[in-house]
Write an enzyme that holds these catalytic residues in place. Sequence first.
Site, short mmCIF file in Angstrom:
data_model
loop_
_atom_site.label_atom_id
_atom_site.label_comp_id
_atom_site.label_asym_id
_atom_site.label_seq_id
_atom_site.Cartn_x
_atom_site.Cartn_y
_atom_site.Cartn_z
CD GLU A 9 14.17 2.49 9.15
OE1 GLU A 9 14.49 3.54 9.73
OE2 GLU A 9 14.84 1.45 9.23
CB CYS A 48 13.02 10.53 7.14
SG CYS A 48 13.96 9.64 5.91
CD GLU A 100 9.54 14.21 10.79
OE1 GLU A 100 8.49 13.63 11.12
OE2 GLU A 100 10.45 13.68 10.15
CE LYS A 107 -1.48 3.12 2.78
NZ LYS A 107 -1.64 4.29 1.90
P1 NAP Z 1 2.39 8.96 7.51
O1 NAP Z 1 1.24 9.87 7.56
O2 NAP Z 1 2.78 8.23 8.74
O3 NAP Z 1 2.06 7.91 6.34
C1 NAP Z 1 2.93 6.88 5.95
C2 NAP Z 1 2.11 5.75 5.36
O4 NAP Z 1 1.30 5.16 6.37
C3 NAP Z 1 1.14 6.22 4.26
O5 NAP Z 1 1.06 5.23 3.27
C4 NAP Z 1 -0.16 6.34 5.02
O6 NAP Z 1 -1.31 6.29 4.21
C5 NAP Z 1 -0.06 5.15 5.95
N1 NAP Z 1 -0.93 5.20 7.14
C6 NAP Z 1 -1.46 6.29 7.74
N2 NAP Z 1 -2.22 5.91 8.80
C7 NAP Z 1 -2.16 4.57 8.87
C8 NAP Z 1 -2.72 3.59 9.75
N3 NAP Z 1 -3.52 3.92 10.77
N4 NAP Z 1 -2.45 2.29 9.52
C9 NAP Z 1 -1.64 1.92 8.50
N5 NAP Z 1 -1.10 2.79 7.64
C10 NAP Z 1 -1.33 4.10 7.81
O7 NAP Z 1 3.69 9.69 6.99
P2 NAP Z 1 3.78 10.70 5.77
O8 NAP Z 1 3.20 11.99 6.21
O9 NAP Z 1 3.27 10.07 4.55
O10 NAP Z 1 5.37 10.79 5.61
C11 NAP Z 1 6.15 11.66 6.37
C12 NAP Z 1 6.74 10.96 7.58
O11 NAP Z 1 7.50 9.83 7.19
C13 NAP Z 1 7.71 11.84 8.35
O12 NAP Z 1 7.52 11.67 9.73
C14 NAP Z 1 9.07 11.29 7.95
O13 NAP Z 1 10.10 11.54 8.86
C15 NAP Z 1 8.79 9.85 7.81
N6 NAP Z 1 9.79 9.22 6.96
C16 NAP Z 1 10.71 8.41 7.57
C17 NAP Z 1 11.70 7.80 6.82
C18 NAP Z 1 12.71 6.90 7.48
O14 NAP Z 1 13.29 6.09 6.80
N7 NAP Z 1 12.94 7.00 8.76
C19 NAP Z 1 11.74 8.01 5.43
C20 NAP Z 1 10.80 8.84 4.85
C21 NAP Z 1 9.81 9.43 5.63
P3 NAP Z 1 -1.93 7.61 3.50
O15 NAP Z 1 -1.07 8.78 3.83
O16 NAP Z 1 -1.96 7.27 2.07
O17 NAP Z 1 -3.30 7.77 4.06
#
Ligand code: NAP
Length: 501
Positions: free
Chosen positions: A255, A289, A391, A173
Site C-alpha cells: 500500500e 496517504c 506526493e 517492524k
Molecule cells: P517509508 O519511508 O516508505 O517507510 C515505511 C516503512 O518502511 C518504515 O517502517 C520504514 O522504516 C520502512 N523501510 C524504509 N526503507 C526500507 C527498506 N529498504 N526495506 C524495508 N523497509 C524499509 O514511508 P514513510 O515516509 O514512513 O510513510 C509515508 C509514505 O507512506 C507515503 O508515501 C504515504 O503515502 C504512504 N502511506 C500509504 C498508505 C496506504 O495505505 N496506501 C498509508 C499510509 C502511508 P523507517 O522509516 O523506520 O526507517
Amino acid sequence: MTYKNLINGKWLDPLSNKYTENRNPADSGDLIGLFPASAKEDVDEAVKSARKAYEKWRLVPAPRRGDVLKLVSDKLTRRKDELAFEMTREMGKVIAETKGDVQEGIDTAYYAASEGRRLFGYNAPSELPNKMNLSFRVPVGVGGFITPWNFPMAIPTWKLFPALVCGNTCVFKPAELTPKTAHTLVEIIDESLHEVLGSAYIAGVINLVHGSGSVVGEAIINHPEIDLISFTGSTNVGKRINEVAGASLKRVSLEMGGKNAQIVMNDANQELALDAVLWGAFGTTGQRCTATSRLILHEKIHDEFLAKLIERAKKLKLGYGNDKGVDVGPCVSEGQRKTVDEYVKIGLKEDKAKLVLGGEIAQEGSLTKGWFYKPTIFSGVTRNMRIAREEIFGPVLSVLKARSLEEAIDILNDTKYGLSSSIFTQDVNSAFTAVRDIKAGITYINGATIGAEAHMPFGGVKETGNGHREGGWTVYDFYTEWKAVYVDYSGKLQRAQIDNY
Ligand code: NAP
Ligand code: MG
C-alpha cells in the site's frame, strides 16, 4: 525509559545494545523513550521463533484464535483515551484523530475476532459420481510486517489482526518514528495470547523488532524463511520490496503513495465541500496517504470557492494535538518539514502558481519547539507542475481549474497514483459518471478523500498498490492459501476428464 524487542515471547535488548531516541514532534524537548536499533541478527532470532510458533499456532482452532483478537479489542477499547494521548505525543496529529486511529484498530479487531468463526471456503459438485469437492483456507506461514508512522495503530492492526486469526505468525517492524504505539499494541496482543491460551501459550506468535528500514526492514524482506510481506509506505520503498521479495517468490502486499484530488462542480453544496477539503488537506497535517493534495474547481465557482477556502484555512489553529482547540499538529519530523518547505519553494518558482496562504515554517510562541508548518495553498496550479504531480505529505494544497466534468476527471486521473478521490456535485449523472471514470481504489461522492471504514476494501491502483486490498473481507485472501480437497468414496480409481467424457 528504555524499550525492548519482543522475540520468542521475551522482551529482549537488541543484540547490538544500541538505541535511538523518540521525541515529541510538537516539543523536541520531550523525550518519549529509547528504542532498540536492532540488527539483522535480531531479525534472524525473531524469524526462527515465528517459524517454530507457526507449527503450533496453525493448529489452534480459528475461533480460538479469534478469542485472542476479541480480548485484544476489549483491551484497546478500555485503553483508547490513554493510547490516543500517547500517539498524539509520539506523532503529532490531534487527539480526535488519534482516537479515530485507535477506533479503527478496535473495529478491525472485532471484525477479525468474528472472522475466526467464518473463514469460509467454497464447495462445488464433482464431475464424477461418489466424489466430493471441498476447498479450505489455510494460513500462509510467517509474515513480515513493515509499517509507516502516520497511522501508528490502525495500519499495523489492518495487517497483524487478519494475519493472526488466519493462523500466520508475525515479525513486525514499525516505523522508527512511532515505536511506542507499536510497543503497546504488541504488549496487548502478547498479554491476550497469555490470557486466552494459559499454559498452552505459544512463544513467538508475534515478534516485534524495532529499528531502521535499511537494517531491520532489509533483513525482513531478504529473509528466506519469511513467506509473505505486508508493507505500507512510500512507492519507492514498495518497489524495492517487490523486487527483493519477488526473487524468492514471497507473497507481497503493498500500500503506497497517493496524490489524491477533490473535485468541486458548479452545482456542489459549497459549504459541505469546504468542510471536506479543509479536513482532507490539513487533517493529520496533510500526512495521510489519502490526504487531499489537489483541489479541482469548476471554473464557474473557482474564485468564490477559493476566497472562502482561504478565509476558513486562515482560522485553523496550529499547536500540540493534545491541547484543546488545536486543529492542526506539527509535521512528524524535522526531515518531513524540510521536504514540505522544499516543495513550497518549488511551487514558488512556477510562474503561474500563486501562493495564497502560508508557505512558511510557523515561528509563533511555543510553535518554535516543534516541527510546525503553516497550512499552505497554491492557486493557479496546472497539471504538469511538480506540486500537482508529486506526493508532498504535508499541509500543502494545490488548486487547479477545470471547465467541465470531463476535464476535471481527466485532471484527477493525470497522476501515477490511484488511491482516493472525491467529487462534490448534486447532479446524479455527474456523480455516476465520476464513479465509473475515476481511476482510484476509493471514490467518495460528497465526502472528503479520507474516512475509510474498517470493513471495506482499502487500497489503490497504479503506483499506489500491487493489486491487493486491506480491510474487510478482501484482506483474508492475502493471508490465506487455498487448499482444494477431493474425497472419492466410489471405491474405484475415477479419472477426471477421462472416464466421464
Ligand atoms: P517509508 O519511508 O516508505 O517507510 C515505511 C516503512 O518502511 C518504515 O517502517 C520504514 O522504516 C520502512 N523501510 C524504509 N526503507 C526500507 C527498506 N529498504 N526495506 C524495508 N523497509 C524499509 O514511508 P514513510 O515516509 O514512513 O510513510 C509515508 C509514505 O507512506 C507515503 O508515501 C504515504 O503515502 C504512504 N502511506 C500509504 C498508505 C496506504 O495505505 N496506501 C498509508 C499510509 C502511508 P523507517 O522509516 O523506520 O526507517
Ligand atoms: Mg521514513
